[in-house]
Scaffold this active site. Structure first.
Site, short mmCIF file in Angstrom:
data_model
loop_
_atom_site.label_atom_id
_atom_site.label_comp_id
_atom_site.label_asym_id
_atom_site.label_seq_id
_atom_site.Cartn_x
_atom_site.Cartn_y
_atom_site.Cartn_z
N HIS A 83 0.82 -1.22 0.00
CA HIS A 83 0.00 0.00 0.00
C HIS A 83 0.85 1.27 0.00
O HIS A 83 0.34 2.36 -0.27
CB HIS A 83 -0.97 0.00 1.19
CG HIS A 83 -0.34 0.22 2.53
ND1 HIS A 83 0.01 -0.81 3.37
CD2 HIS A 83 0.01 1.35 3.18
CE1 HIS A 83 0.53 -0.32 4.48
NE2 HIS A 83 0.54 0.99 4.39
N ASP A 131 0.50 -7.68 1.49
CA ASP A 131 0.86 -6.26 1.64
C ASP A 131 2.37 -6.07 1.63
O ASP A 131 2.92 -5.28 2.40
CB ASP A 131 0.26 -5.69 2.93
CG ASP A 131 0.32 -4.16 2.95
OD1 ASP A 131 0.30 -3.54 1.87
OD2 ASP A 131 0.40 -3.59 4.05
N SER A 145 4.74 2.46 7.96
CA SER A 145 4.46 1.29 7.11
C SER A 145 5.66 0.97 6.22
O SER A 145 6.20 1.84 5.55
CB SER A 145 3.23 1.55 6.24
OG SER A 145 2.07 1.61 7.03
#
Length: 435
Positions: A165, A195, A279
């Site tokens: 993402h 992911d 992230s």
């Protein structure tokens, strides 16, 4: 003439001689008397004036001396008053002593070893501006940022692992190194289900490469360190510490934005602060070894200290596959699915004709032509309840078994309810590219 008369005459003569003075004598006596009086007055006046002047002079001297004493004593008196502080000057002045002690801990050593491998990643996309009245223009603009970890150098390329993402939808990727320099990056491959993504940059300025650890040996309560760029590159290389709060956690993930969970992500749980921008960053142990890729955080007002990281042992096979093939090749059956719990009870009874005790499973809504399912005789509205002896209650259970336990070319045995009867079918899994 008698004797007595003569005596009287002599007596009168004497008396007249003592009383009567000449004018000269009288003037001299008068001047002398006046001079004496003047001297007496002058003396008396001089004595009184001198006394008063002496008192005045003595008082003035006393006032001056008293003022000087008060002036000299005032600083000391002020320092002794309540609410005042004292300061020393001159020889009595004090100085603050500093001690320079270099502190080294396990956390500092781990950060020093691993932080150089953590980079910032900027996602640049095409953005359209303008409206109905204005001509629309398309330009490239930064749409988000995250973190990444340099894990390998191969020749003139360095490979970085991050989250899918973070790079999703990017027209261009830019990597910010620890020294602030920028590098253009190329997408190697990505996988929406886990992911994870891999990108590459020039290895020219790469000085540090992360060392993979073993997430399987982590213990609950073990200290871990999150390194990344929370809230953007302004907080580049931020470090937070915590512990492993839990292992083998499963978190539901919505991949298509329909607010329905499509996948259960296997993660490590930690209370180390992980915020947007973290992230793709590193989760390391006290040895400075990479044990997880920070992926998500439950952001609710009632939740605090609940962060998640993809275990490195789960990530390594994905990373290797993405680096090799640019994508994660997974087996497929060639079917569309819906959970039985989402099917109204009327259709469960009238269309599917399921027994009353069957309340969970996965309904096949469509079968792709020439797919493994089609070749094995799987039909629309079959209800899958078991795969290879493992109970299947939801589509997430089905995907976990298919993607985690099976490979392309493997055989898969399923038990399905077809028009109320339990049927067993066997099919051979293929790559989705072949459909």
């Amino acid at each position: 003439m008698s004797y007595f008369n003569d005596d009287d005459k002599n007596s009168d003569f004497l008396n007249n001689d003592e009383v009567q003075k000449s004018p000269l004598q009288e003037r001299l006596e008068r001047e002398e008397k006046e001079m004496q009086e003047k001297r007496s007055k002058k003396k008396g006046g001089s004595g009184n004036g001198g006394g008063k002047g002496g008192y005045f002079f003595s008082g003035l001297v006393g006032v001056i001396i008293g003022a000087l004493l008060v002036w000299l004593m005032l600083p000391g008196l002020v320092n002794q008053m309540p609410g005042t502080t004292s300061s020393s000057t001159g020889k009595n002045e004090t100085t603050i002593n500093q001690v320079a002690t270099e502190v080294t801990t396990d956390v500092i050593s781990a950060v020093d070893k691993a932080s150089g491998a953590v980079v910032g990643i900027t996602n640049i996309q095409e953005v359209t501006s303008g409206g109905f009245w204005n001509q629309q223009q398309t330009q490239e603009a930064e749409t988000g940022s995250g973190s990444g970890v340099i894990y390998k150098v191969d020749g003139d390329k360095a490979f970085i692992v991050t989250n899918n993402h973070v790079i999703e939808g990017a027209k261009q990727l830019e990597v910010t190194m620890q020294d602030g320099s920028k590098e253009e990056a190329q997408l190697v491959g990505s996988d929406v289900w886990t992911d994870l993504a891999v990108i590459s940059i020039s290895s020219k300025n790469v000085k540090t490469v992360a060392t993979f650890g073993n997430s399987d040996v982590l213990k609950q309560g073990e200290t871990v360190i999150a390194i990344g760029n929370p809230l953007g590159l302004d907080f580049y290389g931020s470090v937070t510490t915590g512990v492993v709060s839990g292992k083998d956690r499963s978190v539901p993930v919505d991949l298509n934005g329909d607010k329905v969970a499509d996948w259960q992500q296997e993660v490590l749980q930690t209370d180390a602060a992980i915020n947007p921008g973290n992230s793709g960053g590193a989760l390391v142990n006290l040895a400075g070894e990479l044990v997880g890729i920070n992926s998500m955080k439950i952001a609710e007002s009632s939740v605090e200290g609940l962060g998640f990281s993809i275990p490195i042992n789960s990530a390594i096979p994905i990373i290797e596959e993405l680096e090799k093939n640019g994508e994660m090749k997974r087996p497929t059956m060639g079917i569309s699915l819906v959970d039985l719990t989402d099917v109204p009870a009327f259709y469960q009874q009238q269309t599917l004709k399921l027994p009353q005790d069957v309340t969970t499973g996965v309904v096949i809504t469509d079968v792709v032509a020439n797919s493994p399912a089609s070749k094995a005789g799987v039909q629309q509205y079959d209800v899958i309840v078991e795969m290879d002896g493992e109970k299947i209650e939801t589509s997430i259970d089905l995907r976990k078994h298919l993607y985690n336990d099976k490979k392309i070319g493997d055989k898969l045995t399923m038990k399905v309810y077809r028009q109320g009867k339990l049927v067993e079918v066997t099919l051979t899994l293929t790559n989705s590219d072949s459909l």
